[in-house]
Design a protein around this motif. Sequence first.
Motif, mmCIF file in Angstrom:
data_model
loop_
_atom_site.group_PDB
_atom_site.id
_atom_site.type_symbol
_atom_site.label_atom_id
_atom_site.label_comp_id
_atom_site.label_asym_id
_atom_site.label_seq_id
_atom_site.Cartn_x
_atom_site.Cartn_y
_atom_site.Cartn_z
ATOM 1 N N ILE A 137 -49.305 33.210 48.732
ATOM 2 C CA ILE A 137 -50.232 34.093 48.217
ATOM 3 C C ILE A 137 -49.729 35.113 47.487
ATOM 4 O O ILE A 137 -49.163 35.859 47.861
ATOM 5 C CB ILE A 137 -51.247 34.519 49.512
ATOM 6 N N HIS A 197 -43.481 38.019 52.580
ATOM 7 C CA HIS A 197 -42.563 39.192 52.153
ATOM 8 C C HIS A 197 -43.108 40.426 52.755
ATOM 9 O O HIS A 197 -44.460 40.415 53.053
ATOM 10 C CB HIS A 197 -42.897 39.490 50.707
ATOM 11 N N HIS A 221 -37.142 39.799 52.606
ATOM 12 C CA HIS A 221 -36.623 41.013 52.394
ATOM 13 C C HIS A 221 -36.656 41.790 53.798
ATOM 14 O O HIS A 221 -35.590 41.897 54.395
ATOM 15 C CB HIS A 221 -37.270 41.815 51.526
ATOM 16 N N ASP A 278 -33.627 35.274 45.409
ATOM 17 C CA ASP A 278 -35.084 35.665 45.105
ATOM 18 C C ASP A 278 -35.422 35.235 43.619
ATOM 19 O O ASP A 278 -36.212 34.096 43.505
ATOM 20 C CB ASP A 278 -35.080 37.187 45.229
ATOM 21 N N ASP A 279 -34.871 35.991 42.589
ATOM 22 C CA ASP A 279 -35.418 35.321 41.191
ATOM 23 C C ASP A 279 -34.074 35.367 40.308
ATOM 24 O O ASP A 279 -34.097 36.383 39.498
ATOM 25 C CB ASP A 279 -36.303 36.306 40.617
HETATM 26 N N1 LIG Z 1 -39.117 40.267 44.775
HETATM 27 C C1 LIG Z 1 -40.295 39.792 44.850
HETATM 28 N N2 LIG Z 1 -41.435 40.357 45.865
HETATM 29 C C2 LIG Z 1 -42.475 39.895 45.769
HETATM 30 N N3 LIG Z 1 -42.977 38.886 45.140
HETATM 31 C C3 LIG Z 1 -42.119 38.293 44.307
HETATM 32 C C4 LIG Z 1 -40.620 38.577 44.000
HETATM 33 N N4 LIG Z 1 -40.229 37.743 43.289
HETATM 34 C C5 LIG Z 1 -41.235 36.936 42.987
HETATM 35 N N5 LIG Z 1 -42.337 37.174 43.417
HETATM 36 C C6 LIG Z 1 -43.589 36.372 43.214
HETATM 37 O O1 LIG Z 1 -44.358 37.288 42.415
HETATM 38 C C7 LIG Z 1 -45.712 36.727 42.527
HETATM 39 C C8 LIG Z 1 -46.615 38.074 42.147
HETATM 40 C C9 LIG Z 1 -47.762 37.400 41.389
HETATM 41 C C10 LIG Z 1 -48.950 38.381 41.391
HETATM 42 O O2 LIG Z 1 -48.667 39.467 42.006
HETATM 43 C C11 LIG Z 1 -50.204 38.345 40.586
HETATM 44 C C12 LIG Z 1 -50.957 39.355 40.845
HETATM 45 C C13 LIG Z 1 -52.299 39.167 39.850
HETATM 46 C C14 LIG Z 1 -52.501 37.949 39.419
HETATM 47 C C15 LIG Z 1 -51.742 36.821 39.618
HETATM 48 C C16 LIG Z 1 -51.974 35.874 38.729
HETATM 49 O O3 LIG Z 1 -50.949 34.687 38.742
HETATM 50 O O4 LIG Z 1 -52.688 35.506 37.953
HETATM 51 C C17 LIG Z 1 -50.298 37.028 40.108
HETATM 52 C C18 LIG Z 1 -45.732 36.097 43.858
HETATM 53 O O5 LIG Z 1 -46.834 35.545 44.366
HETATM 54 C C19 LIG Z 1 -44.344 36.009 44.384
HETATM 55 O O6 LIG Z 1 -44.375 34.610 44.368
#
Ligand SMILES: Nc1ncnc2c1ncn2[C@@H]1O[C@H](CCC(=O)c2cccc(C(=O)O)c2)[C@@H](O)[C@H]1O
Length: 340
Positions: A137, A197, A221, A278-279
């Motif tokens: 999510i 997370h 994490h 992670d990324d």
């Molecule tokens: N280190 C990290 N720590 C946490 N998460 C991490 C990390 N690295 C990657 N992610 C990813 O980032 C996404 C974030 C996506 C997000 O916030 C968002 C907000 C509003 C709209 C939309 C959209 O798509 O419209 C998306 C997470 O779901 C996760 O899979």
Amino acid sequence: MHAFIAGLPKAELHVHHVGSASPRIVSELAARHPDSKVPTDPEALADYFTFTDFAHFIQVYLSVVDLIRTPEDVRLLTFEVARDLARQQVRYAELTITPYSSTRRGIDERAFMEAIEDARKAAEAEFGTVLRWCFDIPGEAGLVSAEETVRLATDDRLRPEGLVSFGLGGPEVGVPRPQFKPYFDQAIAAGLHSVPHAGETTGPETVWDAINELRAERIGHGTSSAQDPKLLAHLAEHRIALEVCPTSNIATRAVRTLDEHPIKEFVAAGVLVTVNSDDPPMFGTDLNTEYAVAARLLDLDERGLAVLAKNAVEAAFLDEPGKARLAAEIDTYTSAWLAP
Ligand SMILES: Nc1ncnc2c1ncn2[C@@H]1O[C@H](CCC(=O)c2cccc(C(=O)O)c2)[C@@H](O)[C@H]1O
Ligand SMILES: [Zn+2]
């Protein structure tokens, strides 16, 4: 040591699908969608992937999400990520996918599932790397994203065969974990493992919430757990693994320097520590580099690195025969390496 790590059979438990798009993959996707603002030349891309804080990281991350527009993009990304993992001797990887981000951008949900599954099967046949999915999510996108994600993860007509777990990502500040409890309950009832997370950008209370409310079996994490000795003891006692991603924590500025990273405290407290990337291209790293970082921070030799690799096998959502095979492969490799 680097050569030992490069050949070591490994499991990767915390790596994001879109966050694994390498410069090579970004270039291919950008060539398909030339209106994107993501640079394609590797030097400009490295600059673009330099973050001022966590919010900036998410903003850049979403611009890469915008590059994935068709089921064929999804298939390409997934298959090429598997290729990059296989090159590092990753035998098993749980890839965190945010299906909501793609479906809300207009990719057909059934075609999305077919694309990842097709890539998973092709990658296993071609590279021997086994892929599994964690659907997460994107918490900041609100409860509608939770509702959608759990539907995509549990509807029998959609749920992909490779799906093993359910997660929660994105910013933690202003996004309390307990509100997601009903969605985790539903996912767990459908047989999925809970792996949110927590404690990446907020304190140990978020990790407690992940455990008590979301019934976390592993924590993404969990960095701030180091501030709470009772929490460390709880993690250790219940074998709740931490998915530690050292370079990520520096790149997003969750931790100031590698030498201040709490990984040593986790190990000292007896917590089951796994090392992950992670990324990776966004943080200028890969899993092998993270193992080298961990070796330095924890002062590990080859045997210590093999233990770290086997921690990931223990914490994986893989069946027992699969775990036994991978653990044996790690042992055989390590013995052969150390043999006179
Ligand atoms: N280190 C990290 N720590 C946490 N998460 C991490 C990390 N690295 C990657 N992610 C990813 O980032 C996404 C974030 C996506 C997000 O916030 C968002 C907000 C509003 C709209 C939309 C959209 O798509 O419209 C998306 C997470 O779901 C996760 O899979
Ligand atoms: Zn993550």
